[in-house]
Motif scaffolding. Structure first.
Motif, PDB file in Angstrom:
ATOM      1  N   GLN A  59     -17.389   3.178  -2.892  1.00  0.00           N
ATOM      2  CA  GLN A  59     -18.264   4.010  -3.718  1.00  0.00           C
ATOM      3  C   GLN A  59     -18.898   5.121  -2.891  1.00  0.00           C
ATOM      4  O   GLN A  59     -19.092   6.237  -3.372  1.00  0.00           O
ATOM      5  CB  GLN A  59     -19.357   3.153  -4.372  1.00  0.00           C
ATOM      6  CG  GLN A  59     -20.205   3.910  -5.396  1.00  0.00           C
ATOM      7  CD  GLN A  59     -19.377   4.488  -6.537  1.00  0.00           C
ATOM      8  OE1 GLN A  59     -18.563   3.781  -7.131  1.00  0.00           O
ATOM      9  NE2 GLN A  59     -19.563   5.767  -6.841  1.00  0.00           N
ATOM     10  N   ASN A  91     -10.226   4.816   0.950  1.00  0.00           N
ATOM     11  CA  ASN A  91     -10.106   4.346  -0.425  1.00  0.00           C
ATOM     12  C   ASN A  91     -10.911   5.225  -1.369  1.00  0.00           C
ATOM     13  O   ASN A  91     -10.410   5.708  -2.382  1.00  0.00           O
ATOM     14  CB  ASN A  91     -10.588   2.890  -0.483  1.00  0.00           C
ATOM     15  CG  ASN A  91     -10.525   2.282  -1.876  1.00  0.00           C
ATOM     16  OD1 ASN A  91     -10.920   2.901  -2.853  1.00  0.00           O
ATOM     17  ND2 ASN A  91     -10.062   1.050  -1.966  1.00  0.00           N
ATOM     18  N   THR A  95      -9.426   7.849  -3.959  1.00  0.00           N
ATOM     19  CA  THR A  95      -9.623   7.493  -5.369  1.00  0.00           C
ATOM     20  C   THR A  95     -10.020   8.726  -6.172  1.00  0.00           C
ATOM     21  O   THR A  95      -9.458   9.002  -7.241  1.00  0.00           O
ATOM     22  CB  THR A  95     -10.707   6.403  -5.507  1.00  0.00           C
ATOM     23  OG1 THR A  95     -10.183   5.167  -5.031  1.00  0.00           O
ATOM     24  CG2 THR A  95     -11.140   6.229  -6.958  1.00  0.00           C
ATOM     25  N   ASN A 131      -9.899  -7.033  -1.522  1.00  0.00           N
ATOM     26  CA  ASN A 131     -10.486  -6.737  -2.825  1.00  0.00           C
ATOM     27  C   ASN A 131     -10.556  -5.231  -3.084  1.00  0.00           C
ATOM     28  O   ASN A 131     -10.313  -4.770  -4.204  1.00  0.00           O
ATOM     29  CB  ASN A 131     -11.885  -7.347  -2.924  1.00  0.00           C
ATOM     30  CG  ASN A 131     -11.845  -8.870  -2.989  1.00  0.00           C
ATOM     31  OD1 ASN A 131     -10.855  -9.443  -3.442  1.00  0.00           O
ATOM     32  ND2 ASN A 131     -12.901  -9.522  -2.530  1.00  0.00           N
ATOM     33  N   ASN A 132     -10.880  -4.454  -2.050  1.00  0.00           N
ATOM     34  CA  ASN A 132     -10.867  -2.996  -2.201  1.00  0.00           C
ATOM     35  C   ASN A 132      -9.473  -2.509  -2.573  1.00  0.00           C
ATOM     36  O   ASN A 132      -9.310  -1.606  -3.406  1.00  0.00           O
ATOM     37  CB  ASN A 132     -11.315  -2.322  -0.899  1.00  0.00           C
ATOM     38  CG  ASN A 132     -12.806  -2.438  -0.644  1.00  0.00           C
ATOM     39  OD1 ASN A 132     -13.583  -2.778  -1.538  1.00  0.00           O
ATOM     40  ND2 ASN A 132     -13.216  -2.163   0.577  1.00  0.00           N
ATOM     41  N   GLU A 135      -8.564  -3.246  -6.299  1.00  0.00           N
ATOM     42  CA  GLU A 135      -9.191  -2.284  -7.213  1.00  0.00           C
ATOM     43  C   GLU A 135      -8.509  -0.924  -7.122  1.00  0.00           C
ATOM     44  O   GLU A 135      -8.355  -0.225  -8.128  1.00  0.00           O
ATOM     45  CB  GLU A 135     -10.678  -2.168  -6.900  1.00  0.00           C
ATOM     46  CG  GLU A 135     -11.460  -3.435  -7.221  1.00  0.00           C
ATOM     47  CD  GLU A 135     -12.946  -3.289  -6.946  1.00  0.00           C
ATOM     48  OE1 GLU A 135     -13.393  -2.159  -6.651  1.00  0.00           O
ATOM     49  OE2 GLU A 135     -13.662  -4.303  -7.020  1.00  0.00           O
ATOM     50  N   THR A 138      -4.962  -1.178  -8.953  1.00  0.00           N
ATOM     51  CA  THR A 138      -5.030  -1.310 -10.414  1.00  0.00           C
ATOM     52  C   THR A 138      -5.706  -0.131 -11.091  1.00  0.00           C
ATOM     53  O   THR A 138      -5.490   0.109 -12.274  1.00  0.00           O
ATOM     54  CB  THR A 138      -5.798  -2.592 -10.807  1.00  0.00           C
ATOM     55  OG1 THR A 138      -7.091  -2.570 -10.195  1.00  0.00           O
ATOM     56  CG2 THR A 138      -5.042  -3.827 -10.363  1.00  0.00           C
ATOM     57  N   GLY A 139      -6.518   0.605 -10.336  1.00  0.00           N
ATOM     58  CA  GLY A 139      -7.250   1.720 -10.920  1.00  0.00           C
ATOM     59  C   GLY A 139      -6.603   3.065 -10.673  1.00  0.00           C
ATOM     60  O   GLY A 139      -5.655   3.455 -11.358  1.00  0.00           O
ATOM     61  N   VAL A 306      -0.616  -6.246  -7.218  1.00  0.00           N
ATOM     62  CA  VAL A 306      -1.901  -6.933  -7.248  1.00  0.00           C
ATOM     63  C   VAL A 306      -1.697  -8.436  -7.378  1.00  0.00           C
ATOM     64  O   VAL A 306      -2.402  -9.234  -6.746  1.00  0.00           O
ATOM     65  CB  VAL A 306      -2.771  -6.408  -8.407  1.00  0.00           C
ATOM     66  CG1 VAL A 306      -3.991  -7.298  -8.615  1.00  0.00           C
ATOM     67  CG2 VAL A 306      -3.218  -4.985  -8.114  1.00  0.00           C
TER      68      VAL A 306
END
Length: 365
Positions: A59, A91, A95, A131-132, A135, A138-139, A306
């Protein structure tokens, strides 16, 4: 032009291209990377972030992307971008870039972006990285693939690095040398004597502009052994394993005076797979044996990737739980006669029987 985002992406980009542009939220991390040329500092809201980085938090990277959004979108068009999926900066900023590319409507073939993404080795790296990555896959990556607005996506894997206990620099060097072999295909068509087929710069640019995963590899080719067996035994250990190819490209280099007709065996292999590759055969006097560089484009969905990461992560968690249970110490029940213990304590201390009376009143005896 090559762009490196975050620490891992910047180190690879700088090794690959002396004129690489490096992007990070941390000025300290930017200055650690040797090589490369221009450096872009993406701004974060907190001043300390410029020194501490994104701390594995995508983020923070995504927020910082807004400060370089317009410039990075322009720089990325038609060029190569490298990042890792596990950390925060690579990431997060990537993103944002992928999200914008997914929404674009005017990206032609020449402006498609080639992405090289370094995936963590789920078996040994932290759950935060895994986990990063889940996400990310999948995103933004899934959306970008569905939009058709990216070029090839190469999924590098840290598996070899961890299993062979390689230093980061050694691993990065192997990765870059592998990339250079693949990227040199059109140049070899310019330099060496052409024997059959042709892959010029325009053909190559069109191939890497397609929105599929790319698994490239290379091998010394023995025409006495079926090409399929050799290809299977020589998948690129630096990349994620490929799925069935949709499209393919190969360059066959034969020694001086070698038989160029062996390329027909390779064509027959792809024909059996219902794939029509673009190809080229050149005479390379520096080669002692035939040498093949091949790229396979496949469209494995991020959801399936994933699933692989989730399965490995679950196995990892179960192993940790089992280890914890195996190490658990069993505490046996200790039977204590409170009256006897109280009398012993009274005798040792020389106290009166008031202690016993108190215990009876409290219901302990």
């Amino acid at each position: 032009m090559t762009i490196g985002i975050g620490g891992a992406g910047s180190k690879i980009a700088a090794k690959l291209d002396s004129q690489a542009i490096l992007v990070n939220v941390s000025e300290t991390e930017l200055n650690k990377v040797p090589g490369g040329a221009r450096r872009i500092l993406a701004s974060v809201h907190a001043t300390r972030g410029q020194f501490r980085g994104s701390r594995k938090n995508p983020q923070i990277g995504l927020d910082a992307y807004q400060s370089v959004r317009r410039e990075l979108l322009e720089l990325a068009r038609g060029n190569m971008v490298f990042c890792s999926s596990g950390g925060g900066t690579g990431n997060g900023i990537t993103t944002g870039l992928l999200q914008d590319l997914s929404q674009a409507t005017d990206i032609d073939t020449a402006n498609k972006t080639f992405f090289g993404i370094i995936l963590p080795y789920a078996k040994l790296e932290s759950n935060e990285f895994v986990n990063n990555t889940i996400e990310f896959l999948t995103g933004p990556l899934a959306e970008a693939i569905d939009s058709g607005n990216t070029g090839n996506i190469v999924l590098f894997s840290n598996k070899k690095k961890f299993e062979e206990k390689l230093s980061e620099d050694s691993y990065n060097q192997q990765l870059v040398e592998s990339l250079k072999l693949f990227l040199s295909i059109p140049d070899k068509n310019d330099v060496y004597r052409l024997l059959d087929g042709h892959i010029d710069h325009e053909d190559f640019a069109l191939f890497i502009s397609k929105p599929y995963f790319n698994h490239f590899t290379f091998l010394e080719y023995d025409p006495a052994i079926p090409f399929g067996k050799q290809l299977e035994a020589n998948s690129n250990p630096l990349l994620l394993e490929p799925e069935a190819a949709i499209e393919a490209l190969f360059l066959l280099e034969v020694p001086r005076g070698g038989d160029p007709s062996m390329f027909y065996d390779i064509l027959e292999y792809f024909s059996e797979k219902n794939v029509s590759p673009i190809y080229s055969v050149v005479e390379n006097p520096d080669r002692q044996k035939p040498f093949v560089t091949v790229a396979l484009l496949y469209s494995r969905k991020p959801a399936e990737l994933v699933d692989d990461f989730n399965r490995i992560t679950e196995q990892h968690v179960q192993a940790k739980v089992k280890k914890s249970l195996d190490q658990n110490v069993v505490l046996h029940k200790l039977d204590v006669n409170m009256e006897q213990e109280a009398r012993r304590a009274v005798k040792q201390r020389g106290d009166t029987e008031d202690v016993l009376a108190t215990l009876r009143r409290l219901g302990k005896l």
